[in-house]
Design an enzyme around this catalytic site. Structure first.
Site, PDB file in Angstrom:
ATOM      1  N   CYS A  58     -16.731 -29.710 -13.073  1.00  0.00           N
ATOM      2  CA  CYS A  58     -15.485 -30.307 -12.595  1.00  0.00           C
ATOM      3  C   CYS A  58     -14.352 -29.365 -12.978  1.00  0.00           C
ATOM      4  O   CYS A  58     -14.589 -28.324 -13.595  1.00  0.00           O
ATOM      5  CB  CYS A  58     -15.267 -31.715 -13.167  1.00  0.00           C
ATOM      6  SG  CYS A  58     -14.879 -31.743 -14.932  1.00  0.00           S
ATOM      7  N   CYS A  67     -16.692 -30.094 -19.844  1.00  0.00           N
ATOM      8  CA  CYS A  67     -15.517 -30.853 -20.251  1.00  0.00           C
ATOM      9  C   CYS A  67     -15.884 -31.768 -21.419  1.00  0.00           C
ATOM     10  O   CYS A  67     -16.967 -32.356 -21.463  1.00  0.00           O
ATOM     11  CB  CYS A  67     -14.956 -31.653 -19.084  1.00  0.00           C
ATOM     12  SG  CYS A  67     -16.149 -32.763 -18.293  1.00  0.00           S
ATOM     13  N   HIS A 116     -14.053  15.406  -3.371  1.00  0.00           N
ATOM     14  CA  HIS A 116     -12.831  16.172  -3.593  1.00  0.00           C
ATOM     15  C   HIS A 116     -12.335  16.032  -5.024  1.00  0.00           C
ATOM     16  O   HIS A 116     -11.677  16.937  -5.553  1.00  0.00           O
ATOM     17  CB  HIS A 116     -11.761  15.726  -2.599  1.00  0.00           C
ATOM     18  CG  HIS A 116     -12.236  15.710  -1.184  1.00  0.00           C
ATOM     19  ND1 HIS A 116     -12.553  14.552  -0.511  1.00  0.00           N
ATOM     20  CD2 HIS A 116     -12.512  16.728  -0.332  1.00  0.00           C
ATOM     21  CE1 HIS A 116     -12.975  14.849   0.701  1.00  0.00           C
ATOM     22  NE2 HIS A 116     -12.962  16.162   0.841  1.00  0.00           N
ATOM     23  N   CYS A 168      11.049  13.716  -7.424  1.00  0.00           N
ATOM     24  CA  CYS A 168      10.327  14.363  -6.330  1.00  0.00           C
ATOM     25  C   CYS A 168      10.806  15.808  -6.160  1.00  0.00           C
ATOM     26  O   CYS A 168      12.004  16.107  -6.305  1.00  0.00           O
ATOM     27  CB  CYS A 168      10.538  13.570  -5.048  1.00  0.00           C
ATOM     28  SG  CYS A 168       9.798  14.314  -3.576  1.00  0.00           S
ATOM     29  N   CYS A 186       0.292  15.628  -7.981  1.00  0.00           N
ATOM     30  CA  CYS A 186      -0.859  16.349  -7.426  1.00  0.00           C
ATOM     31  C   CYS A 186      -1.698  16.861  -8.593  1.00  0.00           C
ATOM     32  O   CYS A 186      -1.205  17.659  -9.411  1.00  0.00           O
ATOM     33  CB  CYS A 186      -0.389  17.515  -6.548  1.00  0.00           C
ATOM     34  SG  CYS A 186      -1.742  18.561  -5.964  1.00  0.00           S
ATOM     35  N   HIS A 217      -4.191  20.237  -0.771  1.00  0.00           N
ATOM     36  CA  HIS A 217      -4.534  19.609  -2.049  1.00  0.00           C
ATOM     37  C   HIS A 217      -4.695  18.112  -1.805  1.00  0.00           C
ATOM     38  O   HIS A 217      -3.757  17.441  -1.386  1.00  0.00           O
ATOM     39  CB  HIS A 217      -3.426  19.852  -3.083  1.00  0.00           C
ATOM     40  CG  HIS A 217      -3.288  21.282  -3.476  1.00  0.00           C
ATOM     41  ND1 HIS A 217      -2.275  21.756  -4.285  1.00  0.00           N
ATOM     42  CD2 HIS A 217      -4.060  22.374  -3.166  1.00  0.00           C
ATOM     43  CE1 HIS A 217      -2.413  23.051  -4.459  1.00  0.00           C
ATOM     44  NE2 HIS A 217      -3.485  23.455  -3.776  1.00  0.00           N
ATOM     45  N   CYS A 233      -9.677  12.149   2.053  1.00  0.00           N
ATOM     46  CA  CYS A 233     -10.484  10.999   2.493  1.00  0.00           C
ATOM     47  C   CYS A 233      -9.613   9.895   3.083  1.00  0.00           C
ATOM     48  O   CYS A 233     -10.113   9.022   3.787  1.00  0.00           O
ATOM     49  CB  CYS A 233     -11.257  10.395   1.318  1.00  0.00           C
ATOM     50  SG  CYS A 233     -12.433  11.496   0.533  1.00  0.00           S
ATOM     51  N   ASP A 234      -8.312   9.931   2.752  1.00  0.00           N
ATOM     52  CA  ASP A 234      -7.373   8.858   3.092  1.00  0.00           C
ATOM     53  C   ASP A 234      -7.868   7.529   2.525  1.00  0.00           C
ATOM     54  O   ASP A 234      -7.884   6.510   3.198  1.00  0.00           O
ATOM     55  CB  ASP A 234      -7.178   8.748   4.606  1.00  0.00           C
ATOM     56  CG  ASP A 234      -5.912   7.943   4.957  1.00  0.00           C
ATOM     57  OD1 ASP A 234      -5.032   7.808   4.082  1.00  0.00           O
ATOM     58  OD2 ASP A 234      -5.820   7.450   6.097  1.00  0.00           O
ATOM     59  N   CYS A 286      -6.494 -16.564   0.086  1.00  0.00           N
ATOM     60  CA  CYS A 286      -5.940 -17.643   0.907  1.00  0.00           C
ATOM     61  C   CYS A 286      -6.836 -17.966   2.098  1.00  0.00           C
ATOM     62  O   CYS A 286      -6.832 -19.086   2.605  1.00  0.00           O
ATOM     63  CB  CYS A 286      -4.528 -17.288   1.381  1.00  0.00           C
ATOM     64  SG  CYS A 286      -4.411 -15.714   2.247  1.00  0.00           S
ATOM     65  N   HIS A 297      -1.356 -13.509   5.617  1.00  0.00           N
ATOM     66  CA  HIS A 297      -1.508 -14.720   4.803  1.00  0.00           C
ATOM     67  C   HIS A 297      -2.013 -15.875   5.667  1.00  0.00           C
ATOM     68  O   HIS A 297      -1.581 -16.055   6.800  1.00  0.00           O
ATOM     69  CB  HIS A 297      -0.160 -15.077   4.180  1.00  0.00           C
ATOM     70  CG  HIS A 297      -0.232 -16.179   3.168  1.00  0.00           C
ATOM     71  ND1 HIS A 297      -1.085 -16.150   2.095  1.00  0.00           N
ATOM     72  CD2 HIS A 297       0.446 -17.352   3.066  1.00  0.00           C
ATOM     73  CE1 HIS A 297      -0.926 -17.249   1.374  1.00  0.00           C
ATOM     74  NE2 HIS A 297      -0.008 -17.992   1.952  1.00  0.00           N
TER      75      HIS A 297
END
Length: 776
Positions: A28, A49, A155, A175, A187, A218, A240-241, A311, A732
């Site tokens: 439960c 419980c 890689h 950056c 990198c 790279h 490979c993304d 969900c 969702h």
């Protein structure tokens, strides 16, 4: 009084592979937050419980495990004279469980009725410490799911790093191509810092890390703000993304002067942002005048906590447990089955969900939410966490075992299969039976006019929603012309021409094909497919489907069966073995093969979609990539997977023989791995002896069809699963269910743990993904 049960044989530390249920009861949803707390068995680590329901005592008596650790958790009352400081960095000074709760531990013997055994006892203390320190069952399964998601790649394994140097990191870094100092990616090959892609939720980024990868080739980078002292981080391979794992991350970071022990996590990980994005697809929780919708509480009005991208599961469970057959089958008044491990038993977990959702016992405002005395707000529920059921549903499944968002309709189909294969008490029956019905297909040769009728038992139907764009100004989001449910049903049951060779007259002119209902179910499940292909990628589009609020008739869609003036196609062996022969559309086949799909899959897709449209076949392929038999050549003959001698030999080599093995193959459509799992999960099922030696259409069949052909067949919309987002694997899901609230009937929104009364559901009805209609 000394307890005689304390000893090496009675107390064991949990091993790394053992599940420790120390959050809620396995039978439960009573938990460590209940006044009596939770009793964790110190022998097998089942959670039971300790209150009036007595599941801990039941477990102790049935298994002979008397020693338990009682865990009780209470919310701390924190008095603040000043408002807390604003938290500027994620996971720094974050509130921990110890900050929020007091936890009391007590060792008890349920057989001797001793409630205060000394925890410092040398035989007890190490076990208690181990139980409290290992990952809980739900956490262990979550970690396992994420771990199987991410892997390393060539890689990373073959990466060559440049000369060591110390980079500017933490607050000093920015950056190399712009001034951004957050969402920075290092990198790992050359030490360059580049900003990432712009992310949901206002996270800035100009994609300079990706640009650097393209310029230099790279491939591997790590997100600086996601690095934790424990060695967790977002590692991405641009080649490979894909998100990856770097087993030598500590060494690779040290090459650039980044020491793990000195790091602090300051930004959300990719996983956290994905989950947050899915949760942010908010369905309106306010009225038209901006007021918050009032939370509801009581039996049948209990929410389910989001476990992270879950969900899709919550919305389907809410709709299923609104069906009378599910309420009767899995309500909390039935005696629980006696099993060694309730947390791993599907029947027990479905009963647990049924009791949790239907009893109203857990449907109350979240006491952890502090609301101002001057506020009229009522906190939402805490929600029940269906982690044990989610684990069972996903066990062994390539998709549902992961923590990714999934297709709610595919989950429904999978759950129906699991429940159908379970054993059901004769007096209660299978709760999915009211969803079953028979569709009848009529084929007629365009040349000789002979016909063939075939029947197929189903538990749902697909409707393709016509896509017709409305005029729009340049730059505007495309909008689509609304269609009615009747239009979709008319299209589904319309005549179409398929390219088949007639077994009787051998004509290649083709056949006309039409499908209609032979019987109707008590609960009709409809999946609305609103898909368009954009750049060869299937994308979900929002096409409004108009569904009447009042009952409507489906009488016009019932099949009349073979008529006296119709001549049937021959059923002799020579004819049926080759007819109707399938000849794939050459042009469509060539288009699909040019996209890189194997010929076997192309033929299957064309056969399934009418053999005319390459786009429709491609959509089918995208939706069936995970089918276990996707690469099995198309076979239009009626074969019984249980009769395959090679598969039977494989099972026999493992000692799995006789009627049980035959039934296992039949139940799993010939999938040997799933058949083995079925056999071990159904140890008491002896199979059907009459199935031995029988196969295909030669097997005896019952004359009783599921469903009913009686007219009128009037149906009314009872519940819907709605989805927001451009893909069914993201976004969702929520459920809207028609409920009796006092003297009135109203729509109720189940948005994970939030349960509220909805005044106007018309807009949501238009964009439903799964419909549940009740026969009235």
């Amino acid at each position: 009084m000394a307890c005689p049960h304390i000893g090496p044989a009675s107390l064991l530390k949990p091993t790394p592979n053992e599940a420790v249920y120390r959050e809620d009861c396995t039978q439960c949803f009573d938990s460590i937050d209940n006044p009596a707390g939770l009793d964790v068995c110190l022998k097998c680590f089942n959670g039971g419980c300790a209150g009036e329901r007595g599941h801990a005592k039941l477990h102790s008596t049935s298994r002979g495990h008397p020693l338990v650790l009682n865990i009780r958790r209470t919310r701390k009352v924190i008095e603040r004279s000043e408002p807390p400081l604003k938290m500027s960095k994620l996971a720094i000074a974050a509130e921990t469980e110890a900050d929020r709760y007091d936890t009391a531990l007590t060792v008890k013997c349920l057989e001797c009725e001793i409630d205060d055994i000394d925890k410092a006892n040398p035989a007890i203390a190490p076990v208690v410490e181990a139980v409290m320190s290992v990952n809980t069952f739900s956490r262990k399964e979550e970690v396992k799911a994420w771990e199987q998601e991410l892997t390393s790649c060539e890689h990373i394994l073959t990466m060559q790093q440049g000369e060591p140097r110390k980079i500017a990191s933490q607050s000093l870094g920015h950056c190399s191509k712009c001034d951004l100092n957050e969402n920075l990616w290092l990198c790992l090959e050359c030490g360059n810092l580049g900003c990432g892609r712009a992310q949901f939720g206002g996270v800035g980024g100009n994609s300079h890390a990706l640009a650097h990868s393209k310029e230099t080739a790279h491939g591997v980078a790590v997100k600086l703000g996601s690095i934790t002292p424990e060695g967790n981080a977002d590692v991405y391979c641009y080649t490979c993304d894909e998100e990856r794992i770097d087993e030598d991350l500590s060494t690779h970071l040290a090459n650039w002067g980044v020491i793990l022990s000195e790091r602090q996590k300051t930004e959300k990980s990719l996983t956290e942002m994905q989950i947050e994005q899915n949760l942010r697809w908010e369905f309106s929780m306010t009225t038209e005048d901006g007021k918050e919708l009032v939370p509801l509480f009581g039996p049948g009005l209990t929410g389910l906590k989001n476990l992270g991208n879950s969900c899709y599961l919550a919305s389907i469970l809410q709709c299923l447990f609104d069906i009378p057959s599910f309420q009767k089958r899995y309500n909390g008044d039935l005696p629980l089955p006696s099993v060694d491990d309730p947390g791993q038993d599907l029947e027990t977990q479905l009963r647990k969900i049924g009791d949790g959702l239907l009893s109203g016992r857990y449907s109350k405002p979240d006491s952890d939410v502090r609301v101002s005395e001057h506020s009229a707000e009522v906190p939402h529920q805490k929600g029940l966490a269906p982690s044990m059921l989610k684990h069972l549903i996903g066990r062994g499944h390539a998709e549902f075992s992961t923590m990714r968002q999934q297709d709610a309709f595919e989950l429904l189909q999978h759950l129906i299969k699991l429940i159908t294969r379970s054993k059901h008490p004769e007096e209660l029956g299978d709760p999915t039976k009211p969803m079953r019905f028979v569709m009848e297909q009529r084929l007629q040769c365009l040349s000789c006019k002979k016909v063939r009728y075939t029947s197929n038992e189903q538990d749902s139907i697909f409707i393709d929603v016509p896509l017709e764009k409305l005029p729009a100004d340049e730059g505007e989001e495309p909008k689509y012309k609304p269609v009615s449910l009747k239009e979709c049903l008319d299209n589904m049951t319309a005549y179409e021409v398929v390219e088949l060779t007639c077994a009787s007259c051998h004509s290649k002119d083709g056949f006309s094909k039409r499908q209609l209902f032979k019987t109707f179910p008590e609960v009709l499940v409809v999946n609305a497919k609103r898909m368009a292909v954009v750049n060869w990628v299937p994308v979900k589009v929002d096409v409004p489907v108009i569904v009447d609020e009042e009952p409507f008739a489906l009488d016009a869609y019932i099949s009349k069966g073979q008529q006296p003036d119709e001549e049937a196609l021959p059923e002799d062996e020579a004819a049926t073995s080759s007819a109707p022969a399938f000849v794939p559309n050459a042009e469509a086949l060539a288009s699909l093969e040019a996209m890189g799909f194997p010929r076997v899959r192309c033929e299957k897709a064309l056969h399934a979609t009418g053999n005319s449209d390459a786009n429709a076949a491609m959509e089918w392929l995208f939706g069936h990539m995970e089918d276990p038999d996707i690469d099995v050549p198309l076979d239009l003959g009626a074969t019984n997977p249980a009769a395959d001698p090679e598969k039977m030999a494989m099972l026999e080599s493992m000692g799995l023989v006789g009627p049980r093995a035959i039934k296992a193959l039949k139940e799993t459509n010939g999938d040997v791995e799933r058949a083995i799992e079925w056999l071990f999960s159904h140890p008491d099922d002896q199979g059907d002896s009459e199935e031995v030696g029988q196969g295909g259409d030669d097997a005896p069949k019952s004359d009783t069809l599921v469903g009913s052909s009686e007219l009128p067949a009037n149906f009314q919309l009872q519940s819907i699963v709605c989805h927001k987002g451009t893909s069914i694997y993201a976004g969702h899901y929520v459920a809207f269910i028609r409920k009796k609230l006092g003297e009135e009937t109203s729509w109720v929104l189940f948005n994970d743990e939030k349960v509220v009364k909805v005044v106007d559901v018309e807009e949501m009805k238009k964009f439903a993904y799964v419909y549940f209609f009740m026969r009235v």
